[in-house]
Write an enzyme that holds these catalytic residues in place. Structure first.
Site, PDB file in Angstrom:
ATOM      1  N   ASP A  88       0.844  -1.194   0.000  1.00 25.20           N
ATOM      2  CA  ASP A  88       0.000   0.000   0.000  1.00 25.20           C
ATOM      3  C   ASP A  88       0.882   1.248   0.000  1.00 25.20           C
ATOM      4  O   ASP A  88       1.889   1.303   0.685  1.00 25.20           O
ATOM      5  CB  ASP A  88      -0.864  -0.014   1.274  1.00 25.20           C
ATOM      6  CG  ASP A  88      -1.985   0.994   1.238  1.00 25.20           C
ATOM      7  OD1 ASP A  88      -2.436   1.413   2.319  1.00 25.20           O
ATOM      8  OD2 ASP A  88      -2.403   1.394   0.125  1.00 25.20           O
ATOM      9  N   GLU A 140      -2.227   6.244  -8.260  1.00 22.29           N
ATOM     10  CA  GLU A 140      -3.228   7.183  -7.737  1.00 22.29           C
ATOM     11  C   GLU A 140      -3.226   8.461  -8.568  1.00 22.29           C
ATOM     12  O   GLU A 140      -2.177   8.945  -8.969  1.00 22.29           O
ATOM     13  CB  GLU A 140      -2.885   7.513  -6.277  1.00 22.29           C
ATOM     14  CG  GLU A 140      -3.914   8.360  -5.556  1.00 22.29           C
ATOM     15  CD  GLU A 140      -3.638   8.471  -4.041  1.00 22.29           C
ATOM     16  OE1 GLU A 140      -3.119   7.510  -3.461  1.00 22.29           O
ATOM     17  OE2 GLU A 140      -3.932   9.530  -3.493  1.00 22.29           O
ATOM     18  N   HIS A 214      -9.482   4.817  -1.670  1.00 29.15           N
ATOM     19  CA  HIS A 214      -8.665   5.020  -0.473  1.00 29.15           C
ATOM     20  C   HIS A 214      -9.461   5.823   0.544  1.00 29.15           C
ATOM     21  O   HIS A 214     -10.480   6.426   0.216  1.00 29.15           O
ATOM     22  CB  HIS A 214      -7.372   5.767  -0.833  1.00 29.15           C
ATOM     23  CG  HIS A 214      -6.341   4.885  -1.455  1.00 29.15           C
ATOM     24  ND1 HIS A 214      -5.186   4.527  -0.820  1.00 29.15           N
ATOM     25  CD2 HIS A 214      -6.313   4.270  -2.661  1.00 29.15           C
ATOM     26  CE1 HIS A 214      -4.480   3.732  -1.597  1.00 29.15           C
ATOM     27  NE2 HIS A 214      -5.131   3.552  -2.720  1.00 29.15           N
ATOM     28  N   GLY A 215      -9.016   5.772   1.812  1.00 25.84           N
ATOM     29  CA  GLY A 215      -9.704   6.561   2.828  1.00 25.84           C
ATOM     30  C   GLY A 215     -11.161   6.161   2.941  1.00 25.84           C
ATOM     31  O   GLY A 215     -12.039   7.002   3.093  1.00 25.84           O
ATOM     32  N   ALA A 216     -11.441   4.866   2.879  1.00 33.00           N
ATOM     33  CA  ALA A 216     -12.832   4.402   2.777  1.00 33.00           C
ATOM     34  C   ALA A 216     -13.413   3.926   4.108  1.00 33.00           C
ATOM     35  O   ALA A 216     -14.542   3.441   4.145  1.00 33.00           O
ATOM     36  CB  ALA A 216     -12.921   3.274   1.759  1.00 33.00           C
ATOM     37  N   ASP A 259      -8.269   0.704   6.962  1.00 27.81           N
ATOM     38  CA  ASP A 259      -7.306   0.575   8.050  1.00 27.81           C
ATOM     39  C   ASP A 259      -7.904   1.165   9.331  1.00 27.81           C
ATOM     40  O   ASP A 259      -7.949   0.506  10.367  1.00 27.81           O
ATOM     41  CB  ASP A 259      -6.025   1.335   7.666  1.00 27.81           C
ATOM     42  CG  ASP A 259      -4.889   1.066   8.626  1.00 27.81           C
ATOM     43  OD1 ASP A 259      -3.870   1.762   8.560  1.00 27.81           O
ATOM     44  OD2 ASP A 259      -5.030   0.160   9.451  1.00 27.81           O
TER      45      ASP A 259
HETATM   46  O1  LIG Z   1      -6.706   4.283   2.119  1.00 21.86           O
HETATM   47  C1  LIG Z   1      -6.393   3.659   3.130  1.00 21.86           C
HETATM   48  C2  LIG Z   1      -7.396   3.410   4.259  1.00 21.86           C
HETATM   49  O2  LIG Z   1      -7.806   4.602   4.781  1.00 21.86           O
HETATM   50  P1  LIG Z   1      -8.718   4.676   6.115  1.00 21.86           P
HETATM   51  O3  LIG Z   1      -8.875   3.296   6.696  1.00 21.86           O
HETATM   52  O4  LIG Z   1      -7.969   5.583   7.039  1.00 21.86           O
HETATM   53  O5  LIG Z   1     -10.041   5.246   5.684  1.00 21.86           O
HETATM   54  N1  LIG Z   1      -5.140   3.144   3.253  1.00 21.86           N
HETATM   55  O6  LIG Z   1      -4.307   3.231   2.186  1.00 21.86           O
HETATM   56  C3  LIG Z   1      -4.694   2.518   4.490  1.00 21.86           C
HETATM   57  C4  LIG Z   1      -3.442   3.223   5.038  1.00 21.86           C
HETATM   58  C5  LIG Z   1      -3.707   4.677   5.346  1.00 21.86           C
HETATM   59  C6  LIG Z   1      -3.721   4.987   6.838  1.00 21.86           C
HETATM   60  O7  LIG Z   1      -4.921   4.775   7.452  1.00 21.86           O
HETATM   61 NA    NA Z   2      -3.053   0.765  -2.307  1.00 20.33          NA
HETATM   62 ZN   LIG Z   3      -4.694   4.989   1.136  1.00 18.52          ZN
END
Ligand SMILES: O=C(COP(=O)(O)O)N(O)CCCCO
Ligand code: NA
Ligand SMILES: [Zn+2]
Length: 311
Positions: A88, A140, A214-216, A259
């Site tokens: 990642d 990305e 991402h950031g989901a 995450d």
């Molecule tokens: O896109 C994500 C998941 O983002 P999140 O779980 O914070 O919404 N990641 O790439 C996980 C690592 C980022 C730190 O959390």
């Molecule tokens: Na990734």
């Molecule tokens: Zn991410």
């Protein structure tokens, strides 16, 4: 069993569901994620960030990547569901190469903080190397707000679908993470949650490849409340609502990076258990019930993604 990220995501893209890409930093998170996938009969992607590789290897990148691969393989070969290991947010060339050499199935080259032409050139370079050894690549476009390792983005810059068309054609990247308004961590939106579905729809139409959100993390408010009741300070935490995740999946998101939801669950139940069982000193009696809860949150998300029963 171990399966390639590309096969897992191409099936998901064809059948319009999403597969969770869950981050792990240690054995217990990996166990919880894999048990959840097995119980949901779902394909799953497990991911380490560059920081996780350094943490697992105590600073030795080759050792960290190798141990991550061996932990995943040792557990995955006993499972009935397909499992893939992904790097990642790869940024450091040495770490991306270490992951490829160690046996990761896919790597992300995250050069989205660079201008378009540089992102394209960086990505093309990694794709050439990775494809030469049968590894797939995620890139990305656009910027997520917030801190991604050592890069602080003040404002999110949403993906330009026209750029995405050129980018995918020129780089031959296998998966694309279009920035559509999310951000990493537990504090994603100041006001109302908002994703740019119009852009997402166009990116899918123009690229026709598996897309990554991402950031989901959803940042479930009941878990935040529990953590705060036991002394955490997470007021104002806000994630992506379920209906928005489902709409993003309908529009072509096939890999959903998660995450924070696992972290918040870990912290809430660790605080609760330590405050309730004051004489407990056996880590297995503490981590056991904590990671049972982490497993449950992973199962819930797998069901929301539509990948239950898709193994
Ligand atoms: O896109 C994500 C998941 O983002 P999140 O779980 O914070 O919404 N990641 O790439 C996980 C690592 C980022 C730190 O959390
Ligand atoms: Na990734
Ligand atoms: Zn991410």
């Amino acid at each position: 069993y171990v399966k390639s990220t590309k096969e897992i995501l191409e099936k998901a893209s064809k059948e319009r569901y999403a597969v969770g890409a869950f981050n792990f930093n240690n054995m217990e998170f990996l166990q919880a994620i894999l048990e959840a996938a097995e119980e949901e009969k779902a394909p799953v992607i497990v991911a380490t960030s560059e920081g996780a590789i350094k943490y697992i290897g105590k600073g030795d990148i080759e050792a960290g990547a190798k141990l991550a691969v061996e932990m995943v393989r040792t557990y995955a070969e006993k499972l009935s569901v397909p499992v893939a290991l992904h790097l990642d947010h790869g940024r450091d060339f040495k770490i991306i190469m270490a992951a490829i050499k160690a046996g990761y199935s896919s790597v992300m080259i995250d050069a989205s903080h660079l201008p378009f032409e540089e992102n394209l050139r960086e990505t093309k370079r990694i794709v050439e190397i990775a494809h030469a050894v049968g590894i797939s690549v995620e890139a990305e476009l656009g910027k997520l707000k917030g801190i991604e390792d050592n890069v602080v983005e003040k404002e999110s810059v949403l993906v330009d679908p026209e750029e995405a068309k050129v980018f995918v054609k020129e780089t031959e990247v296998d998966f694309l993470a279009p920035a559509i308004g999310t951000s990493h961590g537990a504090f994603k939106f100041k006001g109302e949650a908002q994703l740019d579905f119009e852009r997402l729809k166009k990116v899918k139409e123009y690229t026709q490849i598996p897309l990554v959100l991402h950031g989901a993390s959803m940042v479930p408010q009941d878990v935040v409340k529990l953590a705060n009741e036991y002394g955490a300070e997470l007021s104002g935490a806000k994630g992506v609502p379920e209906d928005m995740l489902k709409k993003a999946i309908e529009l072509g998101i096939n890999k959903i990076n998660t995450d924070t939801d696992l972290r918040i669950t870990f912290v809430a139940y660790l605080r609760k258990i330590l405050s309730e069982d004051k004489s407990q000193i056996d880590p297995r009696k503490i981590f056991g019930p904590v990671f049972e809860q982490v497993k449950e949150i992973v199962k819930e998300r797998i069901r929301i993604f539509g990948s239950s029963g898709k193994a």
